[in-house]
Structure formats: C-alpha cells, structure tokens
Write a protein that holds these residues in place. Structure first.
Motif, PDB file in Angstrom:
ATOM      1  N   PRO A  92      42.531   0.206 -55.353  1.00  0.00           N
ATOM      2  CA  PRO A  92      43.913  -0.096 -55.734  1.00  0.00           C
ATOM      3  C   PRO A  92      44.175  -1.595 -55.900  1.00  0.00           C
ATOM      4  CG  PRO A  92      43.799   0.469 -53.403  1.00  0.00           C
ATOM      5  CD  PRO A  92      42.421   0.714 -53.964  1.00  0.00           C
TER       6      PRO A  92
ATOM      7  N   LEU B 243      44.585   1.807 -60.620  1.00  0.00           N
ATOM      8  CA  LEU B 243      45.422   2.271 -59.505  1.00  0.00           C
ATOM      9  C   LEU B 243      46.353   1.129 -59.118  1.00  0.00           C
ATOM     10  CD1 LEU B 243      42.614   4.023 -57.435  1.00  0.00           C
ATOM     11  CD2 LEU B 243      44.444   5.149 -58.715  1.00  0.00           C
TER      12      LEU B 243
ATOM     13  N   ARG C  86      54.515   9.276 -56.462  1.00  0.00           N
ATOM     14  CA  ARG C  86      54.264   7.862 -56.793  1.00  0.00           C
ATOM     15  C   ARG C  86      54.772   6.911 -55.705  1.00  0.00           C
ATOM     16  NH1 ARG C  86      56.674   7.135 -62.727  1.00  0.00           N
ATOM     17  NH2 ARG C  86      55.853   5.000 -62.409  1.00  0.00           N
TER      18      ARG C  86
ATOM     19  N   ILE D 208      44.762   7.879 -53.088  1.00  0.00           N
ATOM     20  CA  ILE D 208      44.300   6.653 -53.757  1.00  0.00           C
ATOM     21  C   ILE D 208      43.015   6.156 -53.102  1.00  0.00           C
ATOM     22  CG2 ILE D 208      44.864   4.198 -54.080  1.00  0.00           C
ATOM     23  CD1 ILE D 208      47.774   5.050 -54.538  1.00  0.00           C
TER      24      ILE D 208
ATOM     25  N   ARG E  82      39.750   7.802 -54.030  1.00  0.00           N
ATOM     26  CA  ARG E  82      39.204   7.582 -55.372  1.00  0.00           C
ATOM     27  C   ARG E  82      38.286   6.365 -55.444  1.00  0.00           C
ATOM     28  NH1 ARG E  82      44.461   8.419 -59.165  1.00  0.00           N
ATOM     29  NH2 ARG E  82      43.039   7.638 -60.774  1.00  0.00           N
TER      30      ARG E  82
END
Lengths: 259, 311
Positions: free
Chosen positions: B181, B218, B268, B305, B308
C-alpha cells in the motif's frame, strides 16, 4: 450518570449538523446515556442580536425539564447587553453565561471583554469560553473567527480574580500556567479535545489543577459522542476514584446543580 | 499522572489486551434521568465489548529517534500502552519528514530507522511504513527495498510533492511491483494560512489522478479527519473506486464515517488514528454501522490490503 458540559443547539452556517434540535439531542443523549447537557445556542453566536438566540434556546429547552442546562450568550458590543444579561441570570436563572469574542468582534481583554467579564463576575456565575467550534483548516471563506488563545485566557483570569471559567473544547492548556493565573479551583475543563491515554492531557491537568478541574464534554452535535465515552471508560480504568467526579459531580458542583 | 507502564497495565487490567475485565462506566451507568434505575442490557452508549473488537490502526507514527543511543522511549511506550487499553492489535507507523521540507536521503533513512527500532522492540504491536521522498530519485527506491526487506509493509508519502507529479510515478510503480500500500498525507485545506504552510499537500483529486494512471495501485488517502474540508474529500473520491481512505485525524466530527460509507462504500474505509487514539476508536464505535461493516472498517479491509503483498 453523565453530565455533558459541551453541547450546542441550532444551525451552524457552514456545515449540516445532525441532532441539533432539542428533540434530536434528547434522542442522542438517550442513545449515549447522557443525563443532562449544558447547551448554548449557535443562533446566538451568529444572529446580530444574540439574545434572540437565547430566547429561542430557553423556549426549546423548557419542555425537556432539567435535561438541558441552557447557557445564555451575551454580546457586549450590542445595545442593551447589560439588560439581556440581567434577564438571563435573574429571570431565567442561567447557570452560566457564554461569550464568543471572536464571533462578536472584540477581545477578551479589551474594553468590551473586560466589561462583560466583570459583569458576569458580579453575578457570581461562570463564563463559558469555547476555544473553537470547528478546526480552522476547514474554514468557510466567510468564517473569520480564530481560536481563542491561552494567553488571552490567562490575562482574563488575572483581570477577573473571582470569575469562574467553564472552558470547553480547548486543547493545549498548560495546567501550570492556569494555576499560576489563579485558575486552580475556579475553572472546569471538558475533555472533548483532550486525551486520557497516549498524550495523557487529562492526567497532566489533574496533576496540576486537581481532579475537580475536569468534566465530561463531547461537543455534540458537532462531534461524535463516542470519543468522550471511550475517554470516560478509560478514566474509570485508570483512576476509578475520579470517575464520578468527571462524569458528573464536578459539573453539578461547579454549576450549582445540587446532587 | 506518573504511573509507569507496568503499574498502568495492572491498574487498567489491560495486560491481557483483548481479555479485559467487564467494562463499566458509560455502559454500566446510563440513566435517562438522574436517579433512574440502570439497565445494563439497554444497548445504550458504546457497543458491548468494544475493547475486544479487533482493530488495526492503518495510520500512526513514531516520531522519536528511538534508534539512537540512550533514546527516550516514552512516546513509543505510551503508544503501545494506549493500543493495549483500546484493543488495537497493531499500529502501522511511519516517521515522515513534515513541514514540507525536502531532505537528503540520509535524513530519510534516519527517520525510517526510528520506526524499524520500534518494530524491533514491539514486533507484535508495531509495524512500519517506509517514508520516502520522490525527490531523492533512485535512492528513494533503494530505501523502499531496504525498509521492505526489513519487514515494513508499505510506503508513506508526505507533502513534498503532489501525487499527480511525475516524480511520484516510480514510487507508485514499485508499490505495484511489490504489492504494497501507498499511504498518502492528504487534506483539502480551505484556510489560506494552512494551505500556505503546505502548498503541495495532495487532495482527493490528486489521488484520483494517480489512481487513474495506476488502477492497480493500493492507494490510501490519509486521515480524512486530519484537518481540511473532509466533505469535499469524500465527494472528490466518489469517481475513483480504487482509492481507499483512512478514518484518522484529530477532527472528530459527527457523520464523517457515515458519509464515507454512503458515498464510497464501507469496503474502502480503513480504521486509523494518527495519534488521536481514543477519539478515532470512539468515532467508529459511534457511527451508525452494522456489526459487519464496523468489523470490516476496524480491521478486515486493511487486512485484505496486507494480504495482497508480494515478497
């Protein structure tokens, strides 16, 4: 029991507020276990004639019995303000009087500020000083008010040695400086913008001013109530003996509400 | 208050951060009127067992240079102590260079070393973002590798460059390559003095520009309540479905979380505090959310997140 010393009713010109009518705020208080709330009128801040906002506030609060502790807002630059102040204190039995010098265009320590604080002091009721309603970084272009500054507060405290101060929505208060200005024992500070854990603002103020200086405040309906409930529960974990004082007893004593 | 951390935890009963004693206080005693009998099952106030709800703080900081000899660890210890009391399982911290200053890479490395030291001291509680400045060029990319190889989970950018600036693109591309991220400082500042102090602070539309160029990035808009017009920021993100935002900041204004969920969808929205720890926990607890939405915001969305990332 919880008494919230930092609340307001009415519309704010620059942002939609939920729960800003008396009925809506009562529902908010019910949802959050708040027994009573010290409320001032946002209309009194923005109307040219602040006292018209006070009249609305008293009319709106009256049907709800003792759930609201209404506070009148006085503008010392407006014609007849002394009579308005007298009406609020003597006839309506206001427990405190708010002044908003940044919004009404004077300084806490100029001729207008000194005059109104002296008169409030003579009545023996506390003055309510809100440091700010909103963060300045999001200000509307018509919103010219600045945050109240601690230096002005300290000077006002020295100018009026018998006046008691209800300080709501403040941050950055230095307990030692407040004590040096003679405010120990004559101020009550809400913790809406202070921290119990991590920054430890509240324990630091208790160390210098005593637990009697701190009270529950949420700044509803501007802010969520949950943050202040979290702080109150942390108070109970850290300083269980202080819980009731901060939750309501200090406010009741300071405002002469009885127990 | 002068309690040391051990005494604090003993008194707080918070040594078992997620097995705390029954909560009293606002839940215990919530009369509608003074003197009215209490109803412990009334559902009034904070949700039951709020401390035990899992939480990942996606935006926090370690600003003290704790990697240096004879360091003062009090800020870090207070941070960890607060996390334990509030039931925050992990704090994702960075040490940005603030004030808009553009510094040499050595200063950036020094800042990141403080976070690495805190991670080493509290590996279960503190994770790190690598702060980088696009202006450091290839050295910034090397610094990302150094931090990530040492266990950091993402990058943090501050206000040295607008995120729509091409200087930022190599960093975004490296984030994509490593699956990490990109947390960006953000505000839509309407106060002229505040804006003058940080003229290159990115707002929602700058994030959108970067997201449109790199849809697989991200990207996290930092602290929706960090100062500035948060309503503008939320509206600005509506057409950029790839951008997340975090809930942190010192502003605790009512309806923020609900507006985020209404306009953007709760998937989100990431819980974070940016050092306003009690306030930001309280905001999410107060918000009108389903239990599942609250759980997603408190930790699941950010965990997705983190999951990933590529090695």
């Amino acid at each position: 029991m919880i008494i919230d010393i930092n609340a307001a009713l009415g519309h704010y010109p620059f942002r939609a507020l939920r729960s800003n009518s008396a009925d809506q705020m009562i529902a908010l208080m019910e949802r959050n276990g708040i027994a009573r709330a010290v409320v001032s009128s946002l209309h009194a801040v923005f109307y040219r004639d602040a006292h018209r906002g006070n009249e609305e506030l008293w009319a709106e609060a009256q049907p709800h019995g003792d759930r609201f502790i209404p506070v009148a807002t006085v503008n010392p630059k407006y014609a007849g303000w002394e009579r308005d102040l007298a009406e609020a204190v003597e006839k309506w039995k206001a427990r405190a009087i708010a002044v908003v010098p940044e919004h009404h265009g004077y300084g806490l320590n100029d001729e207008h500020g000194r005059a109104v604080l002296a008169r409030i002091s003579e009545y023996g009721v506390p003055v309510v000083l809100t440091q700010r309603f909103e963060d300045r970084r999001q200000r509307h272009r018509w919103d010219a008010a600045e945050d109240l500054q601690m230096a002005a507060l300290l000077q006002a405290a020295r100018n009026q040695p018998r006046l008691r101060f209800l300080l709501v929505n403040w941050q950055g208060l230095d307990g030692r400086q407040l004590a040096n200005a003679g405010l120990k024992g004559r101020c009550l500070i809400d913790f809406a913008r202070l921290q119990v854990v991590f920054r430890k603002d509240v324990p630091k103020l208790i160390d210098t001013l005593g637990v009697e200086s701190i009270a529950f405040g949420s700044h509803m309906p501007f802010d969520y109530v949950g943050p202040s409930l979290v702080k109150l529960e942390n108070i109970e974990r850290l300083r269980p003996a202080d819980y009731e004082a901060i939750a309501w007893r200090n406010a009741a004593r300071f405002l002469g509400l009885g127990e | 208050m002068s309690l040391d951390r051990r005494k604090f935890l003993q008194r707080a009963g918070a040594g078992l951060a997620f097995g705390l004693a029954p909560i009293r206080g606002a839940q215990r005693e919530r009369p509608a009127n003074p003197g009215r009998p209490l109803s412990p099952s009334s559902g009034v106030g904070l949700p039951k067992s709020w401390r035990e709800m899992r939480k990942l703080d996606a935006h926090n900081h370690v600003f003290t240079p704790v990697h240096r000899p004879n360091a003062n660890w009090s800020e870090v210890e207070n941070l960890v102590e607060a996390a334990e009391v509030l039931g925050i399982a992990k704090l994702f911290c960075s040490h940005p260079i603030v004030g808009g200053a553009l510094v040499e890479i050595e200063t950036v490395r020094d800042a990141n070393n403080s976070v690495l030291a805190a991670m080493k001291r509290h590996p279960q509680r503190i994770a790190g973002y690598c702060f980088v400045q696009p202006g450091n060029g290839p050295a910034a990319l090397d610094e990302m590798d150094r931090c990530l190889d040492a266990g950091m989970i993402g990058v943090k950018l501050y206000n040295q460059f607008k995120y729509s600036d091409p200087a930022v693109f190599p960093i975004a591309e490296k984030c994509i390559a490593r699956g990490i991220p990109f947390l960006g400082h953000s505000a839509f500042l309407t106060d002229p003095r505040a804006l003058a102090g940080q003229p290159k602070t990115s707002h929602a539309l700058d994030f959108c520009a970067l997201a449109r160029r790199y849809p697989e990035l991200l990207l996290i808009l930092g602290h929706i309540n960090g100062g500035g017009d948060w309503e503008w920021e939320i509206k600005g993100l509506r057409d950029c479905p790839g951008v997340f935002l975090d809930t942190s900041g010192s502003v605790l204004e009512d309806d923020t979380i609900e507006r985020c969920v209404k306009e953007l969808g709760h998937e989100r929205v990431l819980f974070a505090t940016d050092s306003t720890m009690e306030g930001c926990v309280g905001k999410v607890l107060s918000a009108d959310l389903t239990a599942a939405q609250r759980e997603d915001i408190f930790w699941r969305n950010f965990q997705r997140i983190l999951d990933r990332r590529r090695s």
